[in-house]
Design a protein around this motif. Structure first.
Motif, PDB file in Angstrom:
ATOM      1  N   VAL A  89     -14.020   8.137  -8.329  1.00 28.68           N
ATOM      2  CA  VAL A  89     -13.606   7.512  -9.586  1.00 28.68           C
ATOM      3  C   VAL A  89     -14.411   8.089 -10.742  1.00 28.68           C
ATOM      4  N   ASP A  93     -13.108  11.353 -11.792  1.00 27.76           N
ATOM      5  CA  ASP A  93     -11.664  11.305 -12.078  1.00 27.76           C
ATOM      6  C   ASP A  93     -10.820  12.010 -11.018  1.00 27.76           C
ATOM      7  N   ARG A  94     -11.210  11.829  -9.754  1.00 30.75           N
ATOM      8  CA  ARG A  94     -10.392  12.344  -8.659  1.00 30.75           C
ATOM      9  C   ARG A  94      -9.430  11.279  -8.139  1.00 30.75           C
ATOM     10  N   THR A 135      -6.945   9.150  -9.906  1.00 30.57           N
ATOM     11  CA  THR A 135      -6.296   8.795 -11.166  1.00 30.57           C
ATOM     12  C   THR A 135      -4.833   8.401 -11.001  1.00 30.57           C
ATOM     13  N   THR A 136      -4.264   8.634  -9.835  1.00 29.97           N
ATOM     14  CA  THR A 136      -2.857   8.298  -9.610  1.00 29.97           C
ATOM     15  C   THR A 136      -2.723   7.506  -8.312  1.00 29.97           C
ATOM     16  N   ASP A 175      -3.202   9.796  -5.458  1.00 27.13           N
ATOM     17  CA  ASP A 175      -4.607  10.079  -5.139  1.00 27.13           C
ATOM     18  C   ASP A 175      -5.169   8.969  -4.261  1.00 27.13           C
ATOM     19  N   HIS A 211      -5.595   0.482 -10.415  1.00 30.11           N
ATOM     20  CA  HIS A 211      -6.488  -0.080 -11.429  1.00 30.11           C
ATOM     21  C   HIS A 211      -7.539  -0.985 -10.796  1.00 30.11           C
ATOM     22  N   ARG A 265     -10.104   1.128  -8.911  1.00 27.60           N
ATOM     23  CA  ARG A 265     -10.988   1.817  -9.860  1.00 27.60           C
ATOM     24  C   ARG A 265     -11.996   0.834 -10.461  1.00 27.60           C
TER      25      ARG A 265
END
Length: 175
Positions: free
Chosen positions: A21, A24-25, A27-28, A31, A53, A56
């Motif tokens: 996180v 930013d690996r 993000t979807t 992922d 969300h 994360r």
């Protein structure tokens, strides 16, 4: 310290989650699907942005445990266990691991199951007096976290890449 297999995997999974996180690996939803497949998460999934969300948000919360004192870690662990209404039980998955602990039902949201798994692993770490195994990366410009599970407590970097970068930098400085 020789932790149980599920404790080790949970600690390693959490490090990967927190660092993923932060970098930013994750993000979807895709992922997150890959992350869950890599770490063999079972149970219900929604595969949507809301789930991503929450995971994360959990990673940021868990990152806060690195560098806290024992009382602060214990307070957070207890809060995670209470919020997730943890109810530990032994489980064995067909063709996977032998008996190991699950403390939530498979119907709970993914972020809740992740939080409880980490909290249960941290219970073992605290009880064994091994909180000093939680570190941040020794590379100056890296905020990555790690759990040093090595026998001789020698792990200093969050990844091989960070260790290699420091070694190359040191070698160039000597020249």
């Amino acid at each position: 310290m020789n932790f149980a297999h599920d404790t080790r995997v949970s600690l390693e999974t959490t490090v990967d989650l927190v660092n993923g996180v932060a970098a930013d690996r994750l993000t979807t939803p895709e992922d997150l699907d890959s992350f869950c497949a890599k770490w063999e998460f079972t149970g219900s999934r929604t595969h949507d942005d809301a789930e991503l969300h929450e995971v994360r948000r959990l990673a940021v919360r868990l990152r806060g445990l690195w560098g806290r004192d024992e009382d602060g870690v214990v307070e957070e662990i207890n809060d995670l266990l209470e919020q997730g209404r943890a109810l530990p039980r032994l489980v064995r998955h067909e063709g996977w691991w032998d008996y190991h602990l699950h403390a939530t039902s498979p119907e709970q949201p993914l972020a809740t199951r992740m939080a409880i798994e980490f909290a249960m692993a941290m219970v073992d770490v605290v009880r064994a007096g091994e909180l000093d195994r939680l570190h941040t990366c020794a590379r100056d410009d890296c905020d990555g976290v790690l759990v040093d599970l090595s026998r001789n407590r020698s792990r200093r970097y969050c990844s091989t890449q960070c260790g290699n970068l420091v070694n190359v930098r040191d070698m160039r400085a000597r020249r």
